[in-house]
Design a protein around this motif. Structure first.
Motif, PDB file in Angstrom:
ATOM      1  N   VAL A 184     -46.626 139.448  80.185  1.00 47.74           N
ATOM      2  CA  VAL A 184     -45.840 138.214  80.106  1.00 47.74           C
ATOM      3  C   VAL A 184     -46.404 137.183  81.070  1.00 47.74           C
ATOM      4  N   ALA A 185     -46.069 135.913  80.843  1.00 48.53           N
ATOM      5  CA  ALA A 185     -46.487 134.841  81.747  1.00 48.53           C
ATOM      6  C   ALA A 185     -45.858 135.062  83.119  1.00 48.53           C
ATOM      7  N   SER A 186     -46.680 135.005  84.160  1.00 48.04           N
ATOM      8  CA  SER A 186     -46.205 135.344  85.501  1.00 48.04           C
ATOM      9  C   SER A 186     -45.125 134.393  85.991  1.00 48.04           C
ATOM     10  N   TYR A 187     -45.240 133.095  85.646  1.00 44.88           N
ATOM     11  CA  TYR A 187     -44.235 132.152  86.129  1.00 44.88           C
ATOM     12  C   TYR A 187     -42.891 132.389  85.446  1.00 44.88           C
ATOM     13  N   ARG A 188     -42.915 132.866  84.206  1.00 40.65           N
ATOM     14  CA  ARG A 188     -41.658 133.192  83.531  1.00 40.65           C
ATOM     15  C   ARG A 188     -41.049 134.456  84.129  1.00 40.65           C
TER      16      ARG A 188
END
Length: 384
Positions: A184-188
């Protein structure tokens, strides 16, 4: 004119009751605050424990790369896992269509898929259970009229945030289902974890307040120690930032990038940290730079925590001083465990323990902040 009485004359019960003042009735604050505070506090503690479990299971789900094993968001029907071999095969075929399988797990067997599936299913199921426990408890207290005055809206907030958390969880998972993403996207992930800690902190704060009567809280507020309140608030925000950075580290496996300390690649600063374009991507996706930021904020939090502890030692309230002692002890332990995590390339048991101690640190900081704002006066027996 009333007749004279002998000093030895017995006084009747009627006369005595007229002379002795009756027990004062509770004031408006006590009457307005009536409610099942003890029962609500127990309910909040159950929710608190369940959210801690959610954070731990969520961390294990990420560390085992299990978060993308369920490729659909079905809040109701998804509560039932595959019950037949055909259903398992269908779920596996969906997983085989996403980049994580093609780029990282090609050749995975159905049995191996079941292993990662159960982690993600368990995480989602626990989320559903948290929502159910909140809804049943809240509606029951509301229907029985047991919620204290002023708390109806406040107790609704955890439920609303829990619903938002579910939506953010799917928003996070969906980021890894296309393109060339293998996670998954790290910032999410950081937003998802940050909201979990916000919910946990809110529950902890409510538990602290529910442990004392409103009248006692109002009296304690007058003895508030503004400097300690400000320091604990600053430390709270700094540690929350560190938690978000930790999520970024976990999101891109940056904890395994430089298994050395105190240097990174032979120097204080990681080599070649700005290779991605545009440049802002490096602060979220470059393993060396993300780990460097996590280390630096950790050092800053340690220094700030020591300063807050020095000031906290001067508190006139014994419990407040003890609270700051706990903050320093857990903070030092967490920094040490972070170094161990780096040196061991973030082994599973070390990484998940590091995350669990972050929960403990978060709560002890909140408790120190609460006692700074609502101090408990020391008794003579307790001493100063």
């Amino acid at each position: 004119m009333a007749a004279k009485r002998s000093i030895f004359e017995e006084v009747s019960e009627e006369t005595r009751s007229a002379q002795v003042p009756s027990t004062p009735k509770p004031g408006l604050i006590d009457r307005a605050s009536s409610g099942a505070r003890r029962a609500i506090r127990a309910w909040l503690m159950v929710l608190f424990a369940m959210v801690v479990a959610m954070i731990v299971v969520g961390g294990l789900t990420r560390l085992t790369d299990s978060g993308l094993s369920i490729t659909e968001w079905a809040p109701i029907t998804g509560a039932v896992p595959p019950m037949s071999e055909a259903a398992w095969t269908a779920e596996f075929e969906k997983y085989q269509q996403i980049p994580q399988y093609e780029l990282m797990n090609e050749g995975m067997t159905l049995a191996e898929f079941k292993g990662i599936y159960w982690w993600e299913w368990g995480h989602r199921q626990l989320g559903r259970l948290v929502g159910l426990v909140w809804a049943v408890g809240y509606l029951a207290f509301l229907a029985l009229g047991k919620i204290p005055t002023g708390w109806t809206g406040r107790l609704a907030i955890p439920g609303a945030l829990g619903g938002l958390q579910g939506a953010i969880g799917w928003w996070m998972v969906s980021s890894g289902l296309g393109g060339e993403m293998v996670s998954v996207a790290s910032y999410r992930l950081a937003i998802h974890l940050g909201l979990a800690f916000a919910i946990l902190g809110l529950l902890a704060w409510y538990i602290f307040k529910m442990s004392r009567r409103e009248r006692d809280l109002m009296q304690a507020r007058r003895a508030k120690e503004p400097k300690l309140w400000g320091l604990s608030t600053g430390l709270m925000h700094l540690v929350f930032l560190q938690i978000l950075l930790g999520a970024l580290v976990a999101g891109i496996d940056a904890g395994r990038a430089f298994p050395e300390w105190p240097t990174m690649g032979g120097g204080l600063f990681p080599p070649d940290p700005f290779q991605l374009s545009p440049i802002w991507r490096n602060f979220f996706e470059d393993a060396g730079l993300v780990q460097f930021m996590h280390r630096m904020v950790g050092y800053l939090a340690l220094g700030f925590g020591i300063f807050a502890w020095i000031k906290g030692r001067a508190s006139v309230h014994r419990r407040t001083r003890r609270a700051f002692h706990w903050v320093l002890a857990v903070l030092v332990g967490q920094v040490g465990l972070g170094i161990v995590a780096v040196l061991t390339s973030a082994q599973l048991h070390v990484a998940i323990t590091h995350q669990l101690i972050a929960v403990v640190l978060w709560v002890v900081i909140l408790r120190a902040r609460f006692l700074s704002g609502y101090p408990v006066a020391s008794s003579v027996r307790e001493g100063l």
